[in-house]
Write a protein that holds these residues in place. Structure first.
Motif: not given
Length: 268
Positions: A107-120
């Motif tokens: 869950s932590n990984t997928i949340l961090g991954f999503s932050i990377g996407y939304f930031l991009t």
């Protein structure tokens, strides 16, 4: 204290360096994956879709952008679906820990991954503004990223964040609709079927799911009140704004579907 000093003022507990590294790495991975998928979308489309070469430079940017948007949506929707329904992470009686305090490495990984996407994606929206979306997209991405960030660094309310991330499952239908429109397939049966799928998908994932979201939140309000102050008030307000935007977009989707079906009926 190094790391994230500002949020610590609002969060109970301490942040470990190992967790900060995991969050940073997953966020960076999200950015890198977006770049890779963006380039692959362009390369594959160039050789496999003749119409791609006829697109303007701005259309190509949006075409490729929607490629990594679709990829992110599929990844987070499948992962969220698994964590919410098939894992026992958020089952009522599976752990002694309160539901609002439950997390896992995945869950932590997928949340961090999503932050990377939304930031991009947000960066591209601002850079090419308003070609890739107007202020409503900036607001949506900003609120989403802020909510995910708070949940990630606090380790709280991840169940509710995963619910909202699951609603991204409608994104592939939105993107396919745009692809078909640009490809001149607006009158095709696949365009009509995709519009119907988008309507029901949006109704389930962004309307009914948010109703359940609020019902679950107020049904567990004794736990929700234990979330750190900034997170608590964000949980009470941000989902409401996102839900309002979802209703507005659903109204536009419904109007578009009615128009498409009416036009198809008259052409028969």
């Amino acid at each position: 204290m190094p790391g994230f000093p500002f949020p610590i003022l609002f969060i109970n507990g301490k942040l470990s360096p190992s967790k900060e590294f995991q969050w940073s790495a997953s966020g960076f991975l999200g950015i890198i994956v977006c770049k890779i998928v963006y380039d692959l979308t362009g390369s594959i489309s160039f050789y496999c879709f003749k119409g791609y070469q006829k697109l303007s430079s701005k259309q190509r940017v949006e075409w490729n952008n929607r490629g990594f948007s679709t990829f992110h949506a599929l990844i987070v929707a499948v992962t969220s679906f698994y964590l919410l329904l098939f894992s026992d992470l958020f089952s009522e009686d599976s752990q002694d820990t309160l539901i609002i305090n439950r997390t896992s490495t995945l869950s932590n990984t997928i949340l961090g991954f999503s932050i990377g996407y939304f930031l991009t994606d947000l960066g591209m929206i601002i850079w090419y503004f308003p070609a890739l979306g107007g202020l409503e997209y900036v607001l949506h991405h900003g609120l989403s990223m802020f909510s995910i960030f708070l949940s990630l660094i606090s380790g709280q309310a991840q169940m509710y964040i995963l619910m909202t991330l699951f609603s991204e499952c409608t994104t592939p239908f939105v993107n396919l609709r745009w692809y078909l429109d640009v490809a001149g397939k607006k009158g095709s049966m696949i365009y009509i079927f995709n519009g119907i799928a988008l309507f029901f998908g949006w109704l389930i994932a962004r309307i009914f799911l948010f109703i359940y979201f609020f019902a679950h939140m107020f049904g567990h309000f004794d736990q929700v009140k234990q979330i750190f102050p900034l997170g608590f008030y964000s949980l009470l307000t941000i989902p409401f704004f996102l839900a309002t935007m979802n209703v507005f977009w659903f109204w536009k989707i419904t109007k578009g579907l009615i128009k498409t079906l009416t036009k198809a009926k008259h052409s028969q």
